[in-house]
Structures are given as structure tokens and as C-alpha cells.
Write a protein that holds these residues in place. Structure first.
Motif, PDB file in Angstrom:
ATOM      1  N   UNK A  68       0.843  -1.203   0.000  1.00 35.10           N
ATOM      2  CA  UNK A  68       0.000   0.000   0.000  1.00 35.10           C
ATOM      3  C   UNK A  68       0.875   1.248   0.000  1.00 35.10           C
ATOM      4  N   UNK A  69       0.514   2.233  -0.809  1.00 36.93           N
ATOM      5  CA  UNK A  69       1.270   3.479  -0.920  1.00 36.93           C
ATOM      6  C   UNK A  69       0.531   4.606  -0.192  1.00 36.93           C
ATOM      7  N   UNK A  70       1.266   5.322   0.655  1.00 36.71           N
ATOM      8  CA  UNK A  70       0.734   6.527   1.305  1.00 36.71           C
ATOM      9  C   UNK A  70       1.281   7.740   0.572  1.00 36.71           C
ATOM     10  N   UNK A  71       0.413   8.622   0.129  1.00 34.54           N
ATOM     11  CA  UNK A  71       0.833   9.756  -0.684  1.00 34.54           C
ATOM     12  C   UNK A  71       0.889  11.053   0.122  1.00 34.54           C
ATOM     13  N   UNK A  72       1.854  11.898  -0.249  1.00 34.03           N
ATOM     14  CA  UNK A  72       1.997  13.267   0.284  1.00 34.03           C
ATOM     15  C   UNK A  72       2.068  13.307   1.810  1.00 34.03           C
ATOM     16  N   UNK A  73       2.917  12.470   2.361  1.00 35.35           N
ATOM     17  CA  UNK A  73       3.167  12.516   3.803  1.00 35.35           C
ATOM     18  C   UNK A  73       4.150  13.645   4.103  1.00 35.35           C
ATOM     19  N   UNK A  74       3.843  14.453   5.100  1.00 31.43           N
ATOM     20  CA  UNK A  74       4.735  15.539   5.539  1.00 31.43           C
ATOM     21  C   UNK A  74       5.571  15.029   6.718  1.00 31.43           C
ATOM     22  N   UNK A  75       6.897  15.089   6.594  1.00 29.36           N
ATOM     23  CA  UNK A  75       7.782  14.615   7.666  1.00 29.36           C
ATOM     24  C   UNK A  75       7.938  15.737   8.689  1.00 29.36           C
ATOM     25  N   UNK A  76       7.403  15.492   9.887  1.00 27.07           N
ATOM     26  CA  UNK A  76       7.319  16.548  10.901  1.00 27.07           C
ATOM     27  C   UNK A  76       8.340  16.391  12.026  1.00 27.07           C
ATOM     28  N   UNK A  77       9.038  15.258  12.055  1.00 29.54           N
ATOM     29  CA  UNK A  77      10.027  15.042  13.111  1.00 29.54           C
ATOM     30  C   UNK A  77      10.919  13.871  12.704  1.00 29.54           C
ATOM     31  N   UNK A  78      11.993  13.646  13.478  1.00 29.02           N
ATOM     32  CA  UNK A  78      12.882  12.508  13.286  1.00 29.02           C
ATOM     33  C   UNK A  78      13.033  11.820  14.638  1.00 29.02           C
ATOM     34  N   UNK A  79      12.908  10.476  14.665  1.00 26.89           N
ATOM     35  CA  UNK A  79      13.095   9.758  15.920  1.00 26.89           C
ATOM     36  C   UNK A  79      14.555   9.333  16.056  1.00 26.89           C
ATOM     37  N   UNK A  80      14.891   8.708  17.191  1.00 26.59           N
ATOM     38  CA  UNK A  80      16.287   8.502  17.547  1.00 26.59           C
ATOM     39  C   UNK A  80      17.031   7.573  16.590  1.00 26.59           C
ATOM     40  N   UNK A  81      16.319   6.672  15.926  1.00 30.93           N
ATOM     41  CA  UNK A  81      17.003   5.786  14.978  1.00 30.93           C
ATOM     42  C   UNK A  81      17.139   6.406  13.592  1.00 30.93           C
ATOM     43  N   UNK A  82      16.702   7.660  13.442  1.00 32.78           N
ATOM     44  CA  UNK A  82      16.888   8.376  12.174  1.00 32.78           C
ATOM     45  C   UNK A  82      15.693   8.338  11.245  1.00 32.78           C
ATOM     46  N   UNK A  83      14.645   7.569  11.569  1.00 33.04           N
ATOM     47  CA  UNK A  83      13.468   7.525  10.702  1.00 33.04           C
ATOM     48  C   UNK A  83      12.628   8.786  10.855  1.00 33.04           C
ATOM     49  N   UNK A  84      11.985   9.174   9.748  1.00 33.93           N
ATOM     50  CA  UNK A  84      11.104  10.327   9.777  1.00 33.93           C
ATOM     51  C   UNK A  84       9.757   9.984  10.380  1.00 33.93           C
ATOM     52  N   UNK A  85       9.095  11.021  10.907  1.00 36.38           N
ATOM     53  CA  UNK A  85       7.775  10.859  11.518  1.00 36.38           C
ATOM     54  C   UNK A  85       6.749  11.619  10.689  1.00 36.38           C
ATOM     55  N   UNK A  86       5.670  10.939  10.312  1.00 35.31           N
ATOM     56  CA  UNK A  86       4.536  11.565   9.634  1.00 35.31           C
ATOM     57  C   UNK A  86       3.260  11.070  10.308  1.00 35.31           C
ATOM     58  N   UNK A  87       2.152  11.718   9.989  1.00 31.02           N
ATOM     59  CA  UNK A  87       0.881  11.293  10.595  1.00 31.02           C
ATOM     60  C   UNK A  87      -0.203  11.207   9.527  1.00 31.02           C
ATOM     61  N   UNK A  88      -0.997  10.144   9.624  1.00 24.64           N
ATOM     62  CA  UNK A  88      -2.221  10.043   8.840  1.00 24.64           C
ATOM     63  C   UNK A  88      -3.385  10.329   9.776  1.00 24.64           C
ATOM     64  N   UNK A  89      -4.579  10.261   9.261  1.00 31.07           N
ATOM     65  CA  UNK A  89      -5.747  10.471  10.123  1.00 31.07           C
ATOM     66  C   UNK A  89      -5.840   9.395  11.197  1.00 31.07           C
ATOM     67  N   UNK A  90      -5.310   8.213  10.897  1.00 35.32           N
ATOM     68  CA  UNK A  90      -5.472   7.087  11.814  1.00 35.32           C
ATOM     69  C   UNK A  90      -4.242   6.804  12.668  1.00 35.32           C
ATOM     70  N   UNK A  91      -3.048   6.901  12.072  1.00 35.95           N
ATOM     71  CA  UNK A  91      -1.856   6.438  12.778  1.00 35.95           C
ATOM     72  C   UNK A  91      -0.632   7.293  12.479  1.00 35.95           C
ATOM     73  N   UNK A  92       0.343   7.185  13.375  1.00 32.19           N
ATOM     74  CA  UNK A  92       1.670   7.745  13.123  1.00 32.19           C
ATOM     75  C   UNK A  92       2.415   6.802  12.186  1.00 32.19           C
ATOM     76  N   UNK A  93       3.247   7.393  11.325  1.00 35.18           N
ATOM     77  CA  UNK A  93       4.020   6.618  10.362  1.00 35.18           C
ATOM     78  C   UNK A  93       5.504   6.915  10.550  1.00 35.18           C
TER      79      UNK A  93
END
Length: 416
Positions: free
Chosen positions: A1-26
Motif C-alpha cells: 500500500x502506498x501513502x501519498x503526500x506525507x509531511x515529515x514533521x520530526x525525526x526519531x532517535x534511529x533516524x526515521x522520519x515521523x509523519x501522521x495520517x488520520x489514523x496512525x503515526x508513520x
């Protein structure tokens, strides 16, 4: 499944980006803070999704071209592709969010002492392939990435990396990939090599014969046992007016520019004229940098305790005691018998055992200076102390690890 137009709003300690959908954090692999992207879901958990970036739609205004040619494969650095000012901002957010989540304390801002961005590490740890080549691990993988240099390593390490690889190639060529890992540590005058592997007597004899006169100090580390091939297997380091002997497996802070800043903040938080109990004291570099004398140190590593005692003699301490025990060894009676005024802790990433927190609180210790490499476990332990009548009085950070999301935080926790 593809999630489109995610805005990266933060970075966690392992270096992955943080985005949010209506339902869950990504959590998105290879994302850059501030960019908008499309991502493919690779795992679905109860409260979050894990995804991998497949396309950037809007570039981040914080993005920069990473100066390291290995960055996009190597897992050694996670945020070299954003500018340093933004790295500091993200680390502030990391600490503040962790504190808020665990303690519900709102911290408006936190000071972080900045570091030179590159050539700061006095130690690197590399994987060695069967041919003796030097490698880091790939991001999110156990695969190896061959390197010829490392921009965050001390220049002195970089200047000698080729000669070090010649040693590992010759040994692995003759003894079928016997070396699996290598750590390289320097005081910018000498280099200490720890070669990890399984060595029979013929291999040890061969290495001793060929490198006993090497300009490098060489240890063979076999099932946690260390064999010094040449020199005494140790290096001398200086922190302000004190000198320290650091052995093969002793802990020593890796940022050569920030060690004095880190311990300087802890010393400021502690104050003067304290009888100090230092848990996880290692070879006592932190104890003696934070407090000039009147130190009791606890450390599970027996070799580190031997070095701590020698370091105490070297630096002219008169009142000290170093004990090779687990931190859970201490109790209220021990603290009272040793007339302890304050405690410093610099635990592993897992933080303090809850029984250690309970012991410290029950003994009525007024002041704890907590040095942490993990904001999440620091925040959890602050909450545990708060539940036992303490408060967070001061908080400051030192950027010991530019180009990564790791940061050292110093907290003063005091009885109310």
C-alpha cells in the motif's frame, strides 16, 4: 500500500522520519525532516505504521548534500542530509518530547552545547569482512558497506585507516577471516586497535611475531578476553588537569571536543564539597572530572575498577573507594556508612533499574546528577524519582554525536 503526500514533521532517535495520517503515526525510512513524500508501508503495528520512502514530492528547505560518499548506504550517520542548526533543533525536540511524555513537564527550551560537525570521534567500531576489508553496516540491515574513510572519525584515525586495513587483510588472508570486528581508538598521538575474533595459538603466535613492533597498540579480543600483542594495550587521555589510563574495554566518551563540556556541566550541577557516589563509574574518568576527590565508585567491570584505582593514584586522590559490583549492590546502609552526599549516574541506554531508584530515594539522597545517552529512559527515571518526592531542577544537553539523532543530556534531580 502506498501513502501519498506525507509531511515529515520530526525525526526519531534511529533516524526515521515521523509523519501522521488520520489514523496512525508513520515511521518512514530514509525520510528527510521537512520534506513531503510518498511511502510504501512495510509493516503495520497496533499504534503505528512502518514505511519506506519511494518518492520525494516537495524537498525539505533544511536539506543539504551530505559530504560523505557512503551516507546513503552506511548506517553510521542518519541525519547528515540536513543542516546542523536543524539537527540541534531536532535533538531539543527529542528531549523535550520525552520529558513531556513521561513526566508531563512542559520545557520551553533546552540549551545544547554544540560540537564541531566532523572529525570528532576518538573511537570507531567497524565490521571486518572475510578479506579483511573495513566496513560499516548498511542502514536497517546487517549487510556491510566498504569504507575508505569516515568523516566523523578523528583525522588521526583517517590518516591511519589504510595501514590498519593492511593488518586486517593480511591476518584474514592467512587465517580465513579470523577477525570479524575492529575498534579503533586514539588520543591523537597513539592508536589502540581491538581485533575481535577467535584466535588459536598459531594465529596468536603469528600476529605477535609480525606486529609486536607495530606503531599501533594491538589487543586481540577473544570471547571477551584481551591479549596485548604489543605495548600495554592501553592509552592515556587527558581531561583538563587530570590524566587517565583507558584499557581495551573501558568506557570513554567518544567526542574529543565535548568531554570537558559534558563533565563541566555535571560538575556545575553537582556543586562543591560533596562526598560523591558514582554508579557505573567505569575507569573513573567521569567521577574525577566531576569531583576532585571524596569519591566512591561502583562498576561491574573488574578491569575498569583496576584502572579506576590506578587513575585515582595518578591524580593524587586521598579519599576514594572503587568497588567491582553491580549498581544494585548499594543499599541505604551502604550509602549512610560511606557518608554519601550526592550521587552521579551515567547508565547504559536502558537507564536505571527501578530498584536502584528506590534505594537512592529511600536513603534520602538530596541530589542526583544524571548523565544520559537516551532521553526516553532518562525521562522515565526522572518520573520514578518524582514519584518518590524529587523534582527536576536543571536540564542541559551536550551534542556528542553530530550527524546522528543521539545526544547526551545532563539532569539535576533534587529532593523537594
Amino acid at each position: 500500500m502506498i501513502l501519498k503526500d506525507l509531511k515529515i514533521i520530526d525525526i526519531i532517535q534511529d533516524g526515521r522520519g515521523v509523519a501522521r495520517t488520520d489514523a496512525k503515526t508513520v515511521f518512514v525510512e530514509n525520510a528527510i525532516y521537512g520534506e513531503t513524500l510518498d511511502a510504501e508501508i512495510i509493516a503495520e503495528k497496533k499504534n503505528f505504521l512502518e514505511a519506506r520512502k519511494i518518492k520525494t514530492n516537495i524537498k525539505s528547505k533544511f536539506e543539504r548534500k551530505p559530504p560523505c560518499p557512503y551516507f546513503y548506504e552506511c548506517g553510521g550517520c542518519s541525519i547528515m542530509d540536513i543542516n546542523y542548526d536543524t539537527q540541534i533543533k531536532l535533538k531539543k525536540n527529542l528531549i523535550k518530547n520525552a520529558i513531556k511524555k513521561s513526566t508531563h513537564l512542559e520545557i520551553e527550551d533546552i540549551e545544547i552545547i554544540e560540537s564541531p560537525e566532523f572529525a570528532y570521534r576518538n573511537k570507531i567500531h567497524l565490521q571486518v569482512d572475510k578479506d579483511g576489508g573495513l566496513n560499516y553496516l548498511k542502514k536497517y540491515s546487517d549487510e556491510k558497506v566498504k569504507i575508505n574513510n569516515c568523516l566523523i572519525a578523528s583525522d588521526y584515525i583517517g590518516q591511519n585507516l589504510g595501514q590498519i586495513e593492511e593488518i586486517s587483510k593480511e591476518i584474514n588472508g592467512k587465517f580465513d577471516g579470523v577477525i570479524t570486528e575492529i575498534s579503533i581508538r586514539t588520543n591523537n598521538k597513539d592508536i589502540l586497535l581491538n581485533l575481535y575474533g577467535t584466535y588459536d595459538k598459531d594465529c596468536q603466535k603469528y600476529i605477535k611475531k609480525n606486529w609486536q613492533n607495530s606503531k599501533f597498540h594491538i589487543n586481540l579480543i577473544d570471547r571477551r578476553k584481551a591479549y596485548a600483542i604489543n605495548g600495554n594495550g592501553k592509552l592515556d587521555f587527558k581531561i583538563k588537569d587530570k590524566t587517565f589510563k583507558i584499557s581495551a574495554d573501558d568506557f570513554y566518551q567518544v567526542n574529543q571536543y565535548q568531554i570537558e563540556n559534558l563533565y563541566g556541566v555535571a560538575r556545575e550541577f553537582l556543586g562543591e564539597n560533596q562526598k560523591l557516589l558514582d554508579l557505573y563509574c567505569g575507569s573513573a574518568t567521569s567521577s574525577m572530572s566531576i569531583n576532585d576527590d571524596h569519591i566512591v565508585g561502583i562498576e561491574i567491570n573488574k578491569n575498569a575498577i583496576k584502572d579506576a584505582k590506578e587513575n585515582a593514584k595518578r591524580n593524587g586522590l586521598k579519599d576514594y573507594k572503587f568497588i567491582a559490583k553491580n549498581a544494585k549492590f548499594i543499599d541505604s546502609k551502604f550509602i549512610k556508612e560511606n557518608k554519601i552526599d550526592a550521587i552521579t549516574v551515567d547508565p547504559p541506554r536502558a537507564g536505571l533499574d527501578k530498584e536502584v531508584v528506590k534505594t537512592i530515594a529511600n536513603a534520602g539522597i538530596d541530589k542526583i546528577v544524571y548523565i544520559s545517552c537516551n532521553p526516553q529512559t532518562l525521562a522515565r527515571d526522572i518520573k520514578r524519582f518524582m514519584d518518590r518526592g524529587y523534582e527536576l531542577k536543571k536540564l542541559k544537553a551536550v551534542d556528542m554525536f553530530p550527524q546522528t539523532m543521539h545526544v547526551e543530556t545532563i539532569a539535576l534531580i533534587q529532593k523537594m
